[in-house]
Design a protein around this motif. Structure first.
Motif, PDB file in Angstrom:
ATOM      1  N   HIS A  30      47.045  32.159  42.590  1.00 24.02           N
ATOM      2  CA  HIS A  30      46.265  31.231  41.750  1.00 24.02           C
ATOM      3  C   HIS A  30      44.887  31.026  42.363  1.00 24.02           C
ATOM      4  N   HIS A  35      40.321  31.194  41.542  1.00 23.64           N
ATOM      5  CA  HIS A  35      39.191  31.249  40.591  1.00 23.64           C
ATOM      6  C   HIS A  35      37.984  31.786  41.344  1.00 23.64           C
ATOM      7  N   LYS A  37      46.652  32.587  30.367  1.00 20.72           N
ATOM      8  CA  LYS A  37      46.862  31.240  30.897  1.00 20.72           C
ATOM      9  C   LYS A  37      46.560  30.236  29.793  1.00 20.72           C
ATOM     10  N   HIS A  95      50.700  24.364  39.454  1.00 21.81           N
ATOM     11  CA  HIS A  95      50.571  22.995  39.991  1.00 21.81           C
ATOM     12  C   HIS A  95      51.938  22.294  39.982  1.00 21.81           C
ATOM     13  N   ASP A 112      44.618  27.734  44.262  1.00 18.61           N
ATOM     14  CA  ASP A 112      43.544  27.214  43.411  1.00 18.61           C
ATOM     15  C   ASP A 112      42.184  27.326  44.098  1.00 18.61           C
TER      16      ASP A 112
HETATM   17 ZN   LIG Z   1      43.350  26.639  38.794  1.00 15.32          ZN
END
Ligand SMILES: [Zn+2]
Length: 438
Positions: free
Chosen positions: A96, A98, A223, A286, A349
């Motif tokens: 996960h 970005h 997603k 999450h 994340d």
């Molecule tokens: Zn994320």
């Protein structure tokens, strides 16, 4: 394409390979033109054995591992890399990330990136972030949406795959989906046309079309945002507002699966997680609001949990409100999920925090801190992550037939998990990217 053909060739001519103590390399037929490297590993954590293998020898031909033995001599003509004082592991995978985001503790941080940075500029930073990840030992990543940078993740992935810039192997999700009005940028004058962090898509036909469009432009994953507006209620459970109707969410999953792709759902509150499980998603992102019943359901259905503890712990002080309580929930839930046999894959994340400020490998430390045995924590970011990605036959372990994606640290991560934040050696596809151990 070029790479794939070469691998096929290597498989054809090197099989069968036998491994085990005392194996003689005389049986192997080296492939003409392929570089041979032998790594002497003082301690090898191969991703599947319960205990480390001492004094292991890993032989690599071209971009793949051809043999792993306990002891043994390097084959003639092979370049020897001496990691005899180090612990050698499979390259890490973060499921996960970005790469197109540079931290967004506040909504102002987020808005500024979308409003003031062009997509080309963000893609340049994305390539830089991919390099940082590789330096930290992450040889594989699933990048879970571009946050307004359209399909630029497909370009970062392609540039890496083509050897133009260094970085991990990537699977990408492109734009992500939510219903209209349920994701920033929000709150600007209606007279202004501002960018949106995701693709708005509504209705069963609307979401089907959006899925098809994203896959057409290169999405490996779809997603969607299952929920928002997180809040605790009197029952002590973290609740949320569910974004999509069940019909819409099911249409997203059905269409994605029909096209041979998989679905990741952002869900933080228990209502969002329950809705995502009803829809049939493959991974829960999450998952702060997991309840015992939801964990049981995930274990039963084999749905992966990607906890992203790092980002929660990192943004909590800056965001205030209930974010600290949400981070605490994850600390309580992780050992429960381990006990219940929920498949947990490492995801950080990264991008939700600044790539330059924090090392993704800190996520391993949280898992151990919250009660997961170190060997299992290592597997969340190697073996289990590889399964989640559908790449269990390619990455995640150090064994014959896998890509030669290999990292090393000086100490013993089973004794001190923070060692994984000090990766000294990185090899991807048989090429040494970093070696601070000689
Ligand atoms: Zn994320």
């Amino acid at each position: 394409m070029r790479l794939a053909r070469r691998v096929w060739f290597a498989v054809l001519v090197t099989a069968p390979i036998f491994t085990g103590p005392g194996h003689s390399f005389a049986q192997e037929q080296p492939v003409a033109g392929l570089k041979r490297i032998a790594i002497r590993a003082g301690r090898l954590i191969d991703g599947k054995s319960d205990r480390p293998v001492l004094n292991a020898l890993i032989v690599i031909e071209g971009d793949k591992i051809v043999s792993v033995t306990s002891g043994g001599a390097p084959p003639a003509g092979a370049e020897l890399i001496d990691l005899s004082k180090a612990t050698v592991l499979p390259g890490f995978a973060d499921t996960h990330t970005h790469v197109l985001l540079q931290g967004d503790i506040t909504s102002e941080d987020y808005d500024a990136q979308l409003l003031k940075q062009s997509t080309p500029y963000r893609a340049i930073l994305g390539a830089r972030n991919a390099r940082i990840a590789l330096e930290h030992g992450f040889t594989t990543m699933r990048d879970l949406e571009t946050e307004g940078a359209m399909y630029a993740d497909v370009d970062v992935k392609a540039a890496i795959a083509n050897g133009e810039v260094p970085g991990p192997r990537m699977q990408v999700a492109t734009r992500a989906l939510t219903p209209t009005g349920m994701y920033p940028l929000l709150g600007y004058s209606w007279e202004l046309k501002v960018p949106t962090g995701v693709q708005y898509a509504d209705g069963v036909e609307g979401v089907r079309k959006a899925v098809r469009e994203q896959v057409m432009y290169g999405a490996d994953w779809i997603k969607y945002y299952s929920d928002r507006r997180y809040h605790f209620e009197a029952d002590g459970v973290l609740h949320s507002m569910v974004n999509y109707t069940d019909e819409e969410a099911k249409a997203i999953v059905e269409e994605t699966h029909r096209l041979g792709k998989k679905v990741a759902a952002h869900c933080i509150g228990s209502d969002g997680i329950a809705a995502a499980l009803r829809a049939g998603v493959d991974t829960v992102e999450h998952g702060d609001g997991l309840t015992d019943a939801l964990m049981d359901e995930m274990a039963k259905k084999g749905v992966y949990w990607v906890p992203t503890i790092m980002v929660g712990a990192y943004v909590a002080p800056g965001r205030g409100g209930i974010w600290q309580r949400m981070a605490d929930l994850e600390r309580d839930n992780l050992p429960k999920a381990v006990k219940k046999g929920v498949k947990i894959a490492l995801g950080t994340d990264a991008g939700g925090f600044d790539w330059k400020g924090l090392n993704q490998a800190k996520e391993f430390e949280y898992y151990v801190q919250y009660g997961m045995p170190p060997m299992q924590a290592i597997r969340t970011g190697t073996t289990v992550a590889a399964e989640l990605l559908g790449w269990a036959d390619k990455v995640g372990t150090i064994e014959p037939g896998k890509w030669a994606d290999i990292v090393a640290v000086s100490g013993d991560p089973l004794k001190d998990i923070t060692e994984l934040q000090r990766v000294k050696f990185v090899m991807k596809a048989g090429a040494v990217f970093k070696n601070d151990l000689h």
